[in-house]
Design an enzyme around this catalytic site. Structure first.
Site, PDB file in Angstrom:
ATOM      1  N   SER A 101       0.831  -1.205   0.000  1.00  0.00           N
ATOM      2  CA  SER A 101       0.000   0.000   0.000  1.00  0.00           C
ATOM      3  C   SER A 101       0.862   1.250   0.000  1.00  0.00           C
ATOM      4  O   SER A 101       1.986   1.241   0.513  1.00  0.00           O
ATOM      5  CB  SER A 101      -0.872   0.002   1.257  1.00  0.00           C
ATOM      6  OG  SER A 101      -1.494   1.257   1.420  1.00  0.00           O
TER       7      SER A 101
ATOM      8  N   TYR B 271      -0.792   0.059  10.585  1.00  0.00           N
ATOM      9  CA  TYR B 271      -1.077  -0.582   9.293  1.00  0.00           C
ATOM     10  C   TYR B 271       0.028  -0.252   8.297  1.00  0.00           C
ATOM     11  O   TYR B 271       0.561  -1.127   7.605  1.00  0.00           O
ATOM     12  CB  TYR B 271      -2.432  -0.089   8.797  1.00  0.00           C
ATOM     13  CG  TYR B 271      -2.792  -0.445   7.373  1.00  0.00           C
ATOM     14  CD1 TYR B 271      -3.141  -1.748   7.013  1.00  0.00           C
ATOM     15  CD2 TYR B 271      -2.802   0.552   6.368  1.00  0.00           C
ATOM     16  CE1 TYR B 271      -3.497  -2.047   5.697  1.00  0.00           C
ATOM     17  CE2 TYR B 271      -3.154   0.249   5.062  1.00  0.00           C
ATOM     18  CZ  TYR B 271      -3.498  -1.053   4.726  1.00  0.00           C
ATOM     19  OH  TYR B 271      -3.855  -1.348   3.431  1.00  0.00           O
TER      20      TYR B 271
HETATM   21  N1  NAP Z   1      -8.838  -0.356  -0.921  1.00  0.00           N
HETATM   22  C1  NAP Z   1      -7.774   0.393  -0.871  1.00  0.00           C
HETATM   23  O1  NAP Z   1      -7.830   1.602  -1.080  1.00  0.00           O
HETATM   24  C2  NAP Z   1      -6.444  -0.243  -0.587  1.00  0.00           C
HETATM   25  C3  NAP Z   1      -5.316   0.597  -0.588  1.00  0.00           C
HETATM   26  C4  NAP Z   1      -4.092   0.032  -0.365  1.00  0.00           C
HETATM   27  C5  NAP Z   1      -3.977  -1.322  -0.141  1.00  0.00           C
HETATM   28  N2  NAP Z   1      -5.086  -2.107  -0.117  1.00  0.00           N
HETATM   29  C6  NAP Z   1      -4.905  -3.530   0.123  1.00  0.00           C
HETATM   30  O2  NAP Z   1      -5.617  -4.277  -0.847  1.00  0.00           O
HETATM   31  C7  NAP Z   1      -5.944  -5.536  -0.293  1.00  0.00           C
HETATM   32  C8  NAP Z   1      -7.399  -5.848  -0.573  1.00  0.00           C
HETATM   33  O3  NAP Z   1      -8.215  -4.992   0.223  1.00  0.00           O
HETATM   34  P1  NAP Z   1      -9.631  -4.410  -0.179  1.00  0.00           P
HETATM   35  O4  NAP Z   1      -9.491  -2.969  -0.409  1.00  0.00           O
HETATM   36  O5  NAP Z   1     -10.195  -5.222  -1.263  1.00  0.00           O
HETATM   37  O6  NAP Z   1     -10.428  -4.532   1.177  1.00  0.00           O
HETATM   38  P2  NAP Z   1     -11.262  -5.685   1.896  1.00  0.00           P
HETATM   39  O7  NAP Z   1     -12.418  -6.050   1.097  1.00  0.00           O
HETATM   40  O8  NAP Z   1     -11.480  -5.220   3.276  1.00  0.00           O
HETATM   41  O9  NAP Z   1     -10.261  -6.913   1.885  1.00  0.00           O
HETATM   42  C9  NAP Z   1      -9.577  -7.385   2.982  1.00  0.00           C
HETATM   43  C10 NAP Z   1      -9.433  -8.880   2.814  1.00  0.00           C
HETATM   44  O10 NAP Z   1      -8.539  -9.407   3.763  1.00  0.00           O
HETATM   45  C11 NAP Z   1      -9.078 -10.579   4.292  1.00  0.00           C
HETATM   46  N3  NAP Z   1      -8.594 -10.861   5.620  1.00  0.00           N
HETATM   47  C12 NAP Z   1      -8.565 -10.040   6.676  1.00  0.00           C
HETATM   48  N4  NAP Z   1      -8.063 -10.688   7.730  1.00  0.00           N
HETATM   49  C13 NAP Z   1      -7.765 -11.946   7.306  1.00  0.00           C
HETATM   50  C14 NAP Z   1      -7.232 -13.094   7.917  1.00  0.00           C
HETATM   51  N5  NAP Z   1      -6.863 -13.102   9.200  1.00  0.00           N
HETATM   52  N6  NAP Z   1      -7.077 -14.207   7.193  1.00  0.00           N
HETATM   53  C15 NAP Z   1      -7.439 -14.250   5.902  1.00  0.00           C
HETATM   54  N7  NAP Z   1      -7.953 -13.186   5.259  1.00  0.00           N
HETATM   55  C16 NAP Z   1      -8.111 -12.051   5.963  1.00  0.00           C
HETATM   56  C17 NAP Z   1     -10.564 -10.335   4.311  1.00  0.00           C
HETATM   57  O11 NAP Z   1     -11.209 -11.566   4.323  1.00  0.00           O
HETATM   58  P3  NAP Z   1     -12.505 -11.919   5.248  1.00  0.00           P
HETATM   59  O12 NAP Z   1     -13.582 -12.120   4.293  1.00  0.00           O
HETATM   60  O13 NAP Z   1     -12.167 -13.223   5.878  1.00  0.00           O
HETATM   61  O14 NAP Z   1     -12.705 -10.807   6.203  1.00  0.00           O
HETATM   62  C18 NAP Z   1     -10.749  -9.612   3.002  1.00  0.00           C
HETATM   63  O15 NAP Z   1     -10.911 -10.509   1.952  1.00  0.00           O
HETATM   64  C19 NAP Z   1      -5.568  -5.493   1.169  1.00  0.00           C
HETATM   65  O16 NAP Z   1      -4.313  -6.078   1.341  1.00  0.00           O
HETATM   66  C20 NAP Z   1      -5.457  -4.008   1.437  1.00  0.00           C
HETATM   67  O17 NAP Z   1      -4.592  -3.733   2.495  1.00  0.00           O
HETATM   68  C21 NAP Z   1      -6.307  -1.596  -0.353  1.00  0.00           C
END
Ligand code: NAP
Ligand code: FAD
Lengths: 467, 245
Positions: free
Chosen positions: B138, B151
């Site tokens: 990120s 984070y």
């Molecule tokens: N959206 C943004 O703007 C942004 C920016 C920078 C980086 N990111 C990164 O992109 C990635 C995807 O995020 P997203 O934006 O799509 O948000 P999100 O929908 O909240 O995705 C988070 C994911 O992580 C999983 N997770 C959390 N804790 C876990 C655990 N203990 N074991 C297995 N899975 C776990 C969740 O699964 P559950 O269904 O089990 O909860 C969910 O699928 C993440 O790494 C996030 O940090 C996102």
């Protein structure tokens, strides 16, 4: 638990608008969670916001945006049955299945609608006279109802709930998924005939002679008066056979170049669509088509969804927004109501940029499903405010006198009293809804306006006038 | 054909990646805590693209399960072509400051659990002398910021870990792609009302797949974040600590 965000919600006509707290579930379980987290406020599902008026709005309530519930759960190529979540769009269905030889059974004038929205409005297409409406091709609807349970309904299971949900504008619950029967096609091309029609009688003549064609519709020049009243361009089409048409590659390539350029959002001019430009457009469009019958092959996109070529074209009407007026009136050999409506519009001076006319076929629905045998007319008007609202009121009386009704998916303004006379079924519908949602969990601005929901602000009982 | 494994498949980005790789014909394995939901995503990619798709239970914090789970997948699918570590959790900075257990959970998911999965993927790919490990990091990991440094530091550590792993992979034929995401319009950012444009998860997934295909090793998405973060990285600490970032 549920993350809510306050947003201004609008329909495709961008009139009216209202503020609600919105959630956007990405998983099935999050929909039920949102319902549980409503905190005493009413709830409404919102698809892609392609209904024109206030059907997908809920001021001060909780709006559940369904666009991320877009999983296709299964497809049986031997029968054409697709199981999909309610947030899947017709665009997605077509892009996925047209190359595999399948097409949705009914499509509206845009592909940017969700399956949930299509069922809730029980949409009709150019093939209504042969194929009926959307719900005629749907079974096993999974509906999240007021008490938090998911009920499976269709013609066999909980049929009352199914018939109330079809055309029920989201007021019986949140559609989670459904089975939709796709139809087999052999090519992405449409064999098209266009017939220039010189007036209303000519339209009905050509329409009667085109019943064997699965897709029929006519563009109509609403500004034409006198003998030319009702002139237009009638289009009839069918899916082309294999190898009947040229390769689509060139078109696909051109589209890839042009598509991103055509977005009306940055323009948003209040002056572009005025009476003069609309008249000029209509005149040009009519002249563009040669006399008599023209034959050609067109790709399905320009045939079914010509407006999708310009993204956010509703912005061309500017911030004031626009309104649709879409009645259906029962068959009448003299077409009196249609004549009166067209006369009133052409003499009012309010020009309609896009107007289409079509004859519906049979309909087998109780509920609030719109299509009925007869003639439907769909008109777009820039929002001219009160004078336009006054005109529409007088048109309502013509529609009512003829025993017709308005399409709720396009309406933003009909009065409760007129609505109840157009849809005498509303009482029976309301009884089913009250049975499944006794506490008024589901509501919409449209439902409040038309007396379809229990609402503190509006009287709950029937408010029939003396008329 | 060897599989594409998405770890954290229930995230919208993970789901979009599954569709992307499935559209290119790869079988996909969807690793997630929420098996029911991962099952719906598996059904979706199969229905859309006709590929094999399977949901597998996976918890980022159950470190010892990572090796066995992934080697089982590799054995059944004849190898892992791409492994995407997409899970993450922003946590709550305020909570992390009050209770280190909360901070630790954020670090465990975003760093320890991510590194653990990468360590489990690596030997499988090295043995096959091929494969790409994609780590979703990120922009928050580019500089410690007052508003989310727990984070941010975990994501930053993960990016640094991936840098080292890339060097190790160089001789073993394992590629490593670090994806530094800016705002993407997902569950994580939906409640945030911000003027900064959010990329669609679908566009992000497409860019990631293209980067995998063309052998890119590190990327920002949306790309405008690269110069923005270069500036933020260059700010002197005395100024940085005063900024409301
Ligand atoms: N959206 C943004 O703007 C942004 C920016 C920078 C980086 N990111 C990164 O992109 C990635 C995807 O995020 P997203 O934006 O799509 O948000 P999100 O929908 O909240 O995705 C988070 C994911 O992580 C999983 N997770 C959390 N804790 C876990 C655990 N203990 N074991 C297995 N899975 C776990 C969740 O699964 P559950 O269904 O089990 O909860 C969910 O699928 C993440 O790494 C996030 O940090 C996102
Ligand atoms: C250019 C254009 C052309 C059109 N042409 C036609 C046409 O030819 N024929 C026709 O019939 N219509 C036509 N329409 C109208 C459109 O098809 C309908 O309004 C349709 O309902 C829009 O779907 P949506 O997903 O955008 O739903 P929205 O507009 O978001 O919602 C419409 C209604 O459906 C309800 N709803 C949405 N999702 C769900 C759900 N999951 N569960 C329960 N309720 C739900 C909402 O509460 C609301 O009452 C056209 C619209 C446009 C913009």
């Amino acid at each position: 638990m549920t993350a809510w965000r306050e947003m201004t919600v609008e329909g495709w006509g961008r009139y009216p608008r209202s503020v609600a707290r919105c959630a956007r579930p990405e998983r099935l379980a999050e929909v039920g969670q949102a319902l549980a987290d409503r905190d005493g406020s009413p709830v409404l599902a919102h698809g892609l916001g392609r209904s024109y008026g206030d059907a997908a709005l809920l001021a001060g309530g909780r709006v559940v945006l369904t666009e991320r519930l877009d999983r296709m759960l299964g497809f049986d190529a031997s029968t054409g049955w697709l199981t999909a979540e309610a947030g899947v769009s017709l665009l997605d269905v077509i892009r996925t299945f047209a190359p595999r030889g399948f097409f949705p059974p009914v499509v509206p004038g845009t592909q940017l609608v969700t399956l949930g929205g299509a069922l809730a409005a029980d949409i009709h297409g150019k093939n209504h006279h042969v194929a009926g409406s959307f719900s005629d091709h749907v079974r096993r609807v999974h509906l999240l109802v007021a008490d938090g349970r998911t009920v499976v309904c269709d013609r066999e299971h909980e049929p009352e709930l199914f018939h109330a949900t079809v055309g029920g504008m989201g007021l019986t619950g949140v559609v989670l998924s459904m089975d939709l029967q796709l139809v087999a096609i052999e090519s992405p091309w449409i064999e098209l005939e266009t017939v220039r029609v010189s007036n209303l009688d000519h339209f009905f003549e050509v329409s009667a002679g085109s019943e064997a064609w699965p897709y029929t519709v006519s563009w109509i020049d609403c500004a034409a008066t006198g003998k030319a009243m009702g002139r237009g361009v009638f289009m009839r089409g069918r899916h082309a056979g294999p190898g009947a048409a040229p390769s689509g590659r060139l078109i696909e390539r051109l589209k890839a170049v042009v598509e991103p350029l055509l977005d009306a959002r940055p323009i948003e001019p209040d002056w572009l669509l005025n009476r003069a430009t609309i008249r000029a457009f209509n005149e040009t469009y009519f002249r563009m088509h040669g006399r008599g019958v023209q034959r050609s092959f067109v790709h399905y996109e320009p045939f079914f969804f010509p407006l999708d070529a310009v993204k956010n074209w509703n912005r061309l009407y500017g911030a004031r927004g626009m309104m649709q007026y879409q009645p259906v009136v029962p068959p009448d050999p003299d077409h009196r109501a249609m004549r009166t409506i067209l006369e009133r519009i052409s003499t009012s001076g309010f020009a309609s940029f896009l107007a289409v006319i079509k004859e519906f076929g049979e309909s087998h629905h109780s509920g609030l499903s719109f299509p009925r045998p007869g003639t439907t007319l769909a008109l777009d008007f820039p929002n001219h405010g009160q004078p336009l609202l006054d005109l529409m009121d007088t048109l309502d009386d013509v529609v009512l006198d003829a025993g017709g009704r308005l399409y709720l998916g396009k309406d933003a303004r009909v009065t409760r009293e007129r609505f109840q006379r157009m849809y005498p079924e509303w009482r029976a519908w309301r009884a089913v809804r009250d049975h499944w949602d006794p506490d008024g969990v589901f509501a919409s601005d449209l439902g409040r306006r038309l007396g379809l929901v229990q609402d503190g602000a509006a009287p709950t009982g029937p408010t029939r006038s003396a008329a | 054909m060897s599989a594409v494994v998405i770890l954290g498949a229930t995230s919208r980005i993970g789901q979009a990646l599954a569709r992307e790789f499935a559209s290119a014909g790869f079988p996909v394995v969807l690793c997630a805590r929420d098996l029911a939901e991962a099952g719906r995503i598996a059904a979706d990619v199969t229905t859309r693209h006709g590929v094999t798709a399977e949901a597998v239970a996976f918890d980022a914090c159950d470190f010892s399960s990572h090796g066995p789970t992934l080697s089982d997948v590799a054995r059944r699918f004849g190898g892992i072509h791409v492994g995407v570590i997409a899970y993450g959790d922003m946590g709550d900075q305020g909570e992390s400051e009050l209770d280190f257990a909360a901070a630790r959970r954020v670090i465990d998911i975003n760093f320890t659990g991510a590194a653990s999965a990468a360590e489990a993927l690596y030997p499988l790919m090295a043995a096959a002398r091929g494969g790409t490990i994609v780590g979703v990091a990120s922009v928050a990991g580019e500089r410690g910021r007052r508003s989310n440094y727990v984070y941010g530091s975990a994501k930053g550590a993960f990016a640094m870990y991936l840098d080292g792993l890339r060097g190790r992979g160089h001789k073993d034929g394992v590629r490593v792609l670090t994806v530094k995401l800016g705002f993407v319009d997902t569950r994580m950012t939906f409640p945030m009302a911000t003027k900064i444009p959010k990329a669609s998860p679908e566009a992000a997934a497409r860019a990631i797949r293209e980067a995998v295909e063309s052998g890119v090793e590190s990327m920002f998405y949306p790309p405008f974040w690269a110069p923005v973060m270069a500036i933020i990285r260059a700010l002197p600490p005395a100024l940085m600590k005063r900024l409301p970032l």
